[in-house]
Design an enzyme around this catalytic site. Structure first.
Site, PDB file in Angstrom:
ATOM      1  N   LEU A 112      38.471  42.009  42.386  1.00 36.83           N
ATOM      2  CA  LEU A 112      37.526  40.967  41.979  1.00 36.83           C
ATOM      3  C   LEU A 112      36.204  41.067  42.713  1.00 36.83           C
ATOM      4  O   LEU A 112      35.164  40.650  42.212  1.00 36.83           O
ATOM      5  CB  LEU A 112      38.148  39.576  42.221  1.00 36.83           C
ATOM      6  CG  LEU A 112      39.381  39.230  41.392  1.00 36.83           C
ATOM      7  CD1 LEU A 112      39.912  37.859  41.806  1.00 36.83           C
ATOM      8  CD2 LEU A 112      39.060  39.239  39.905  1.00 36.83           C
ATOM      9  N   GLY A 113      36.217  41.562  43.908  1.00 43.31           N
ATOM     10  CA  GLY A 113      34.993  41.670  44.696  1.00 43.31           C
ATOM     11  C   GLY A 113      35.307  42.074  46.112  1.00 43.31           C
ATOM     12  O   GLY A 113      36.465  42.138  46.532  1.00 43.31           O
ATOM     13  N   ARG A 114      34.260  42.363  46.863  1.00 44.28           N
ATOM     14  CA  ARG A 114      34.452  42.743  48.260  1.00 44.28           C
ATOM     15  C   ARG A 114      33.264  42.262  49.075  1.00 44.28           C
ATOM     16  O   ARG A 114      32.168  42.067  48.566  1.00 44.28           O
ATOM     17  CB  ARG A 114      34.632  44.243  48.398  1.00 44.28           C
ATOM     18  CG  ARG A 114      33.488  45.099  47.882  1.00 44.28           C
ATOM     19  CD  ARG A 114      33.770  46.579  48.148  1.00 44.28           C
ATOM     20  NE  ARG A 114      34.984  47.044  47.505  1.00 44.28           N
ATOM     21  CZ  ARG A 114      35.712  48.072  47.947  1.00 44.28           C
ATOM     22  NH1 ARG A 114      35.352  48.703  49.063  1.00 44.28           N
ATOM     23  NH2 ARG A 114      36.796  48.463  47.303  1.00 44.28           N
ATOM     24  N   GLY A 115      33.519  42.043  50.356  1.00 44.28           N
ATOM     25  CA  GLY A 115      32.476  41.584  51.261  1.00 44.28           C
ATOM     26  C   GLY A 115      32.789  42.011  52.674  1.00 44.28           C
ATOM     27  O   GLY A 115      33.680  42.843  52.915  1.00 44.28           O
TER      28      GLY A 115
ATOM     29  N   GLY B  72      36.465  41.376  53.769  1.00 46.40           N
ATOM     30  CA  GLY B  72      37.577  42.052  53.130  1.00 46.40           C
ATOM     31  C   GLY B  72      37.397  42.219  51.636  1.00 46.40           C
ATOM     32  O   GLY B  72      36.357  41.881  51.064  1.00 46.40           O
TER      33      GLY B  72
ATOM     34  N   VAL C 189      38.884  41.484  47.685  1.00 43.22           N
ATOM     35  CA  VAL C 189      39.629  40.466  46.950  1.00 43.22           C
ATOM     36  C   VAL C 189      40.199  41.080  45.676  1.00 43.22           C
ATOM     37  O   VAL C 189      39.482  41.761  44.920  1.00 43.22           O
ATOM     38  CB  VAL C 189      38.733  39.270  46.591  1.00 43.22           C
ATOM     39  CG1 VAL C 189      39.554  38.175  45.913  1.00 43.22           C
ATOM     40  CG2 VAL C 189      38.042  38.727  47.830  1.00 43.22           C
TER      41      VAL C 189
ATOM     42  N   LYS D 299      43.148  38.201  49.146  1.00 43.18           N
ATOM     43  CA  LYS D 299      42.107  38.824  49.958  1.00 43.18           C
ATOM     44  C   LYS D 299      42.702  39.551  51.147  1.00 43.18           C
ATOM     45  O   LYS D 299      43.339  38.951  52.020  1.00 43.18           O
ATOM     46  CB  LYS D 299      41.115  37.762  50.442  1.00 43.18           C
ATOM     47  CG  LYS D 299      39.956  38.349  51.241  1.00 43.18           C
ATOM     48  CD  LYS D 299      38.792  37.396  51.327  1.00 43.18           C
ATOM     49  CE  LYS D 299      37.550  38.089  51.826  1.00 43.18           C
ATOM     50  NZ  LYS D 299      36.350  37.282  51.709  1.00 43.18           N
TER      51      LYS D 299
ATOM     52  N   ASP E 229      28.860  31.816  56.868  1.00 41.32           N
ATOM     53  CA  ASP E 229      28.401  32.792  55.861  1.00 41.32           C
ATOM     54  C   ASP E 229      28.207  32.094  54.520  1.00 41.32           C
ATOM     55  O   ASP E 229      28.750  32.503  53.501  1.00 41.32           O
ATOM     56  CB  ASP E 229      29.417  33.928  55.728  1.00 41.32           C
ATOM     57  CG  ASP E 229      28.823  35.140  54.993  1.00 41.32           C
ATOM     58  OD1 ASP E 229      27.583  35.200  54.855  1.00 41.32           O
ATOM     59  OD2 ASP E 229      29.597  35.995  54.558  1.00 41.32           O
TER      60      ASP E 229
END
Length: 780
Positions: free
Chosen positions: A488-491, A494, A496, A510, A607
């Site tokens: 789904l995404g990353r940051g 970590g 997801v 996550k 954040d």
């Protein structure tokens, strides 16, 4: 000894004497500080102590406690619901007799509301042997005393009057309210343990007699108890209680909730209702569907051995059951009725509060509640007490051990039948073979259900409770996410992945990176996250901590994060309208205000950005990734901050200037998000030159806005040029100006000049449903 040595010794003794007496009382124009543990006042006989009491590593209350008990027992607090930082806070005594408790930033949290113009320097604050904290003025006159404003405890000789109330420190709904039409009513208990009220209310301690320290406390569960101190082991024991049966405490389980014995008191919902907050079941239950006033659309659910105390609309007796049903059925305000078969008494109820089920209520009373006609009521869903049954259920903390309820009548009957079969089957050889199969199946089932941590798989109620926040195995999450296939995404924290649980819930899984804490520290942070629940925060369902794997399981929303919609191209499927943008601003502000001001441990997000704001199907904002940053000291210490946390373009100046990190870093980041909601693009992208840093762009935009907003109200055409062009001029002018002013205030370099998130919410709410040019003056 020579003369000079004698003089030095005398001066030293005088100095030491002054230090001792300084802690016997607080003189005018002096203060007690939260940082110094020695800044306390003692009663002359050392029974009581007054000072700052630490309720967590970063929060304190100004309190009085027993000095001689094994654990500090609080008997009074100035600020039980509004703790202060354990750094920089203090309580000051002024020359006019006013006592003021200030937080680290100078904000007044509590005051005794005294102002005696003739008190002069005779003002003193002292703690008496009775536990009464007093402020005296000229000629020793009492200007204020803690006995007049108790919190949750009464002491011997302390009088309680009709307007006075006791408030439980853990649950504010339990207030001891006196009869309003008789304001002269009062009462007190003496040093022997006997209570006598002016209305002849009386009770006596089980250990009645002199020479025993006692306290009368309204506890967190709503019950009033008299405690006595055992001087041998310095422990407290209960010598009287108002309700020996806890379920009889008024409203213990909230509206539409029913208290049952399992065998300990527990809270359940009536059929057709669901819990409002699974983590705090005292908030009660709400209807799953609206109940119509049309008599053709409702029916009654029968709850044997159950009653809801109070809120009787009227009384009918003796009447038939049909008469009672028709009375309630034809009254839209009637939620249900209690009917007593033995006497024919009928009690229609306007509110379902104070519910309790017990087989020995004193009669064969039955409760009938209104539910939608199409709702099927299963026998297993009807709350029933099992006061003599085995104690079952997960191990729970003090704060929630009374609020877990499941009903295992079917299981109990199965166990009885099993015992019957075992008894007779034991005589046959065939039973031995059957027993082997049962034991083997039990071991297999136990291994498959280890993640439920001892919960019997046939109990759907327990499965629902453990699904609220539970521990998952890594193997289970591999299966849930199809081997972490759908990203789904990353940051920075970590990656997801999308997952689907066995109950068909879609979740975000996550994988956390760079988690250096020990297992104990990780568990502590998770315990904080698990207790956090707010409509504008992403719900965390559970975690995994298997070897090197640290994973969080939380809600998943198909609309994704705010940045994907807000910063999308003109061809995006969803374009946020103005009302949706303003509602998102209000929701995010409320979520941050909850984290900063209402959590048991103060959480700083660190954040805050559009990527961490998820939108549900109704575009309601949900803040994600809260609590992932190391929990910071509320006093402002940056001892736990090892490196800069956050994203460029949203970072507060404190991160790069080595200043202590406080909740104001989130306020700064929220200011950037506010601007981007108005602009419809990232502030950092407003400058064509890629070499210009985001902080410089933000500073220019902020200064430009400040200049524009200083113009007269007549010159407002610039606002339309600033607002996202995709809105085609359809926005609320007042709300836009308010958001811009708030953003500038949040982006102040000096963090002390930034508002708190509580202030931000108040300002946004003021313009939520108003319009017109004259409102601005009272908003900003």
């Amino acid at each position: 000894m020579n003369e000079s040595s004698a003089s030095l010794l005398l001066l030293t003794l005088i100095h030491l004497l002054s230090l001792v007496t300084a802690y016997d009382f607080l003189s005018a124009a002096s203060s007690l500080s939260v940082e110094h543990s020695s800044d306390v006042l003692h009663s002359p006989d050392s029974t009581f102590t007054c000072g700052f009491y630490s309720i967590s590593p970063n929060a304190s209350t100004f309190s009085i406690w027993f000095s001689r008990s094994s654990k500090r027992t609080i008997i009074w607090s100035a600020n039980p619901l509004h703790p202060v930082y354990t750094w920089g806070s203090k309580v000051e005594l002024d020359v006019d007799g006013s006592m003021v408790l200030k937080d680290y930033n100078g904000q007044i949290v509590w005051t005794n509301n005294v102002s005696a113009s003739d008190a002069g320097h005779d003002v003193r604050a002292r703690l008496l042997d009775t536990g009464n904290f007093i402020v005296t003025g000229k000629d020793g006159a009492i200007l204020w005393q803690s006995f007049d404003s108790p919190t949750d405890t009464l002491l011997p000789t302390q009088i309680i009057t009709a307007p006075t109330k006791l408030v439980s420190t853990n649950r504010t709904i339990w207030e001891k309210l006196r009869v309003p039409f008789n304001s002269s009513t009062s009462g007190a208990f003496d040093t022997w343990g006997h209570f006598l009220g002016s209305d002849n209310t009386t009770f006596t301690a089980a250990d009645w007699g002199p020479g025993i320290m006692r306290r009368l406390t309204l506890d967190y569960d709503g019950n009033l108890r008299l405690y006595s101190l055992n001087m041998a082991d310095r422990s407290w024991s209960v010598t009287w209680m108002a309700f020996p049966q806890l379920c009889k405490v008024r409203g213990l389980c909230g509206e539409n909730g029913i208290c049952v014995y399992t065998p300990v008191p527990a809270c359940a919902c009536a059929p057709g209702f669901e819990v409002i907050d699974p983590s705090e079941r005292t908030k009660g239950c709400r209807p799953k569907t609206n109940i119509s006033c049309d008599v053709q659309m409702v029916k009654f659910a029968k709850l044997p051995h159950t009653d809801f105390f109070g809120y009787d609309m009227t009384v009918h007796h003796p009447v038939s059951l049909d008469f009672c049903k028709n009375k309630c059925l034809n009254d839209c305000n009637c939620k249900g009725f209690a009917y007593w078969e033995g006497t024919g008494d009928c009690y229609p109820k306007s509110v379902l509060l104070g519910g309790v089920t017990l087989h020995n209520l004193g009669s064969t009373g039955t409760m009938y509640i209104k539910i939608p006609k199409g709702l099927e009521v299963l026998e297993a869903s009807i709350p029933q007490s099992q006061p003599f049954g085995p104690k079952y259920g997960p191990d729970c903390s003090t704060t929630n051990k009374y609020f877990i309820a499941d009903f295992l009548d079917m299981l109990k009957r199965d166990q009885s039948e099993s015992k019957y079969l075992y008894f007779y089957g034991f005589l046959s050889a065939i039973f031995l073979a059957e027993l082997m199969f049962v034991v083997l199946g039990w071991f297999i089932l136990r291994r498959e259900c280890r993640e439920l941590r001892g919960v019997w798989p046939a109990e759907p109620g327990y499965e629902m409770i453990t699904n609220h926040f539970r521990r998952y195995t890594y193997r289970e999450l591999v299966s849930v996410t199809r081997k972490f296939k759908d990203e789904l995404g990353r940051g920075a924290s970590g990656i997801v992945y999308k997952g689907v649980l066995k109950d068909n819930r879609t979740v975000a899984v996550k994988k956390l990176g760079e988690i250096d804490q020990s297992e104990e520290e990780f568990q502590h942070e998770l315990s904080v996250i698990s207790r956090i629940y707010h409509m504008n925060l992403v719900r965390v369902w559970g975690f995994c901590s298997d070897g090197p794997h640290r994973i969080l399981v939380s809600e998943c929303f198909e609309n994704g994060s705010l940045d994907k919609i807000l910063f999308g191209s003109k061809g995006s499927k969803i374009i946020l309208g103005w009302k949706q943008r303003f509602d998102i601003a209000v929701g995010v502000a409320r979520g941050l205000a909850y984290l900063h001001h209402e959590c048991s441990e103060w959480v700083i997000h660190c954040d805050m950005k559009p990527e961490n704001i998820l939108l549900d199907e109704n575009l309601v904002p949900k803040i994600a990734d809260f609590g992932l940053a190391k929990l910071l000291n509320r006093g402002g210490s940056n001892i736990n901050v090892s490196k800069i946390q956050g994203t460029r373009g949203y970072l507060a100046p404190e991160w790069v200037s080595s200043l202590p990190i406080t909740a104001k870093v989130d306020v700064y980041s929220f200011g950037v998000v506010l601007l981007e909601l108005v602009l419809g693009e990232r502030v950092s992208n407003m400058e064509n030159n890629e070499d210009v840093e985001a902080e410089m762009v933000l500073g220019r935009v902020s200064r430009l806005l400040k200049e524009k907003l200083q113009l007269d109200d007549i010159e407002l055409s610039w606002i339309a040029d600033f607002v996202d062009a995709r809105l085609n001029g359809e926005f609320n002018n007042l709300q836009a100006r308010t958001m811009m002013r708030l953003a500038i205030s949040c982006l102040e370099e000096d963090r002390d000049r930034r508002p708190t998130m509580e202030n931000v919410v108040q300002i946004l709410v003021l313009v939520e449903d108003v319009s017109g040019p004259n409102v601005m003056a009272r908003v900003i």
